[in-house]
Write an enzyme that holds these catalytic residues in place. Structure first.
Site, short mmCIF file in Angstrom:
data_model
loop_
_atom_site.label_atom_id
_atom_site.label_comp_id
_atom_site.label_asym_id
_atom_site.label_seq_id
_atom_site.Cartn_x
_atom_site.Cartn_y
_atom_site.Cartn_z
N MET A 1 0.85 -1.20 0.00
CA MET A 1 0.00 0.00 0.00
C MET A 1 0.88 1.25 0.00
O MET A 1 0.46 2.33 0.38
CB MET A 1 -0.93 0.00 1.22
CG MET A 1 -1.88 -1.21 1.19
SD MET A 1 -3.44 -0.95 2.04
CE MET A 1 -2.90 -0.65 3.69
N GLY A 2 2.14 1.08 -0.41
CA GLY A 2 3.03 2.22 -0.54
C GLY A 2 3.59 2.71 0.79
O GLY A 2 3.55 2.01 1.79
N GLU B 1 12.11 -0.29 4.80
CA GLU B 1 13.08 -1.38 4.59
C GLU B 1 12.41 -2.75 4.52
O GLU B 1 12.91 -3.66 3.86
CB GLU B 1 14.12 -1.39 5.71
CG GLU B 1 15.12 -0.25 5.64
CD GLU B 1 15.96 -0.26 4.37
OE1 GLU B 1 16.29 -1.36 3.89
OE2 GLU B 1 16.25 0.83 3.85
N HIS C 1 9.49 -3.51 3.16
CA HIS C 1 9.04 -3.72 1.76
C HIS C 1 10.24 -3.99 0.85
O HIS C 1 10.18 -4.84 -0.03
CB HIS C 1 8.34 -2.46 1.23
CG HIS C 1 7.07 -2.11 1.94
ND1 HIS C 1 6.94 -0.98 2.70
CD2 HIS C 1 5.87 -2.73 1.97
CE1 HIS C 1 5.71 -0.90 3.17
NE2 HIS C 1 5.04 -1.96 2.75
N GLY D 1 5.38 -9.80 4.20
CA GLY D 1 6.20 -9.74 5.41
C GLY D 1 5.54 -10.47 6.57
O GLY D 1 4.31 -10.46 6.71
N ASP E 1 2.75 -9.15 9.24
CA ASP E 1 1.31 -9.38 9.05
C ASP E 1 1.04 -10.88 8.98
O ASP E 1 0.59 -11.39 7.96
CB ASP E 1 0.85 -8.65 7.79
CG ASP E 1 1.09 -7.16 7.89
OD1 ASP E 1 0.65 -6.56 8.88
OD2 ASP E 1 1.76 -6.59 7.01
N VAL F 1 11.33 -6.96 9.44
CA VAL F 1 12.50 -6.06 9.48
C VAL F 1 12.22 -5.05 10.59
O VAL F 1 11.12 -4.49 10.68
CB VAL F 1 12.71 -5.36 8.12
CG1 VAL F 1 13.86 -4.36 8.20
CG2 VAL F 1 12.98 -6.40 7.04
N MET G 1 9.08 -2.66 11.49
CA MET G 1 8.82 -1.57 10.54
C MET G 1 7.40 -1.68 10.00
O MET G 1 6.92 -2.77 9.69
CB MET G 1 9.82 -1.62 9.41
CG MET G 1 11.18 -1.20 9.89
SD MET G 1 12.19 -0.61 8.55
CE MET G 1 13.67 -0.25 9.46
O1 PAF Z 1 -0.09 -5.59 3.62
C1 PAF Z 1 -0.53 -4.70 2.86
O2 PAF Z 1 0.12 -3.70 2.57
C2 PAF Z 1 -1.91 -4.87 2.26
O3 PAF Z 1 -2.78 -5.47 3.16
C3 PAF Z 1 -1.91 -5.63 0.90
C4 PAF Z 1 -1.46 -7.06 1.07
C5 PAF Z 1 -1.02 -4.90 -0.07
C6 PAF Z 1 -3.33 -5.65 0.32
O4 PAF Z 1 -3.83 -4.38 0.13
#
Ligand code: PAF
Length: 283
Positions: free
Chosen positions: A30-31, A35, A37, A147, A150, A176, A184
């Site tokens: 989701m932008g 680190e 990501h 990651g 979650d 991370v 993070m």
């Molecule tokens: O973990 C996230 O950033 C979001 O839940 C995902 C997996 C990109 C879905 O929108």
């Protein structure tokens, strides 16, 4: 690196790559990248010929009183970081065109979506699985990267991928952490400096939980109590949602003795900012 907003244009690119025999790794995000990501992009880079990162703040996974509007965003910085990280294509769709006006289909993993985070955020995982199903259908990746922070999200998506026969491999990469231990997360940017300091209690809690297990205390309730105490002592301003030892696949509560590979999950929130951490128990 290309930035693409339309699914049809992305599919054209992908069908060309497929004809060339290229493998594809997808990192859904989701932008507001950090680190964590970038570690996913780096793993995808090593294992695939082409890497696609999606950036989409998915309205379907936010409840009516949640932080969709205030969720941190910085597309320009994300593009720069991904260019340096060796991403091939950023897929950055617009919410209106991505779902369209007549959108009415959803994907739901019934049981796993209702427990833990799902209890506090009804509909959240339905939004996650729906957007992931769409992304998987558009990109048809060989491998997808998430990651471990979650943990429940990954368990829910794994179940969907299994149930609906998506032909892809899911990779879960380690959490991370900042030097303070804090996992993070894009949402850390929403914390005050005092909350950020208190938030380190979550990583200390899972560490303490694992140390308790390592020291031979296997009673799941005692492991939870040791972890909970750390949060109560060091983050008095936080509300604890849960501190639980669960089975890694079903996420059902471990009733008696914890074993290697069970997971200690914690969630707490400071004002409206929800924070997660976890550890896979190991001796
Ligand atoms: O973990 C996230 O950033 C979001 O839940 C995902 C997996 C990109 C879905 O929108």
């Amino acid at each position: 690196m290309l930035v693409i907003g339309e699914a049809t244009q992305l599919r054209e690119m992908i069908s060309y790559w497929r004809k060339e025999g290229d493998s594809i790794g997808l990192v859904p995000t989701m932008g507001f990248l950090h680190e964590g990501h970038l570690s996913l992009v780096s793993a995808a880079r090593k294992q695939n010929k082409k890497v696609i990162v999606s950036i989409f703040v998915n309205p379907l996974q936010f409840g009516p009183n949640e932080d969709f509007d205030t969720y941190p965003r910085n597309a320009e910085r994300d593009v720069e970081l991904l260019d340096k990280a060796g991403c091939d294509v950023i897929f950055m769709p617009d919410a209106r065109t991505f779902y369209g006006n007549s959108f009415q289909s959803h994907v739901e993993v019934e049981n796993l979506s209702k427990i833990l985070i799902g209890e506090f955020r009804p509909g959240h995982f339905r939004g996650v699985t729906t957007v992931c199903a769409k992304l998987f259908n558009i990109v048809m990746p060989d491998r997808v990267y998430f990651g471990q922070k979650d943990f429940q999200q990954v368990a829910v998506i794994r179940q969907m991928v299994h149930d609906l026969n998506f032909p892809l491999e899911i990779n879960m990469l380690p959490i991370v952490r900042e030097p303070s231990g804090l996992a993070m997360s894009s949402r850390n940017a929403l914390l005050t400096s005092e909350q950020k300091q208190q938030a380190t209690a979550l990583s200390a809690a899972v560490k303490t939980g694992n140390e308790t297990f390592e020291n031979g205390v296997h009673d799941a309730r005692l492991i939870e109590a040791a972890a909970r105490k750390v949060i109560e002592q060091h983050a008095p301003g936080f509300t604890i949602a849960y501190v639980v030892v669960v089975d890694a696949k079903t996420l059902s509560l471990v009733l008696d003795k914890a074993k290697d590979s069970d997971v200690l999950l914690v969630e707490a929130y400071a004002d409206k900012v929800r924070l997660y951490d976890n550890i896979v128990l190991s001796n």
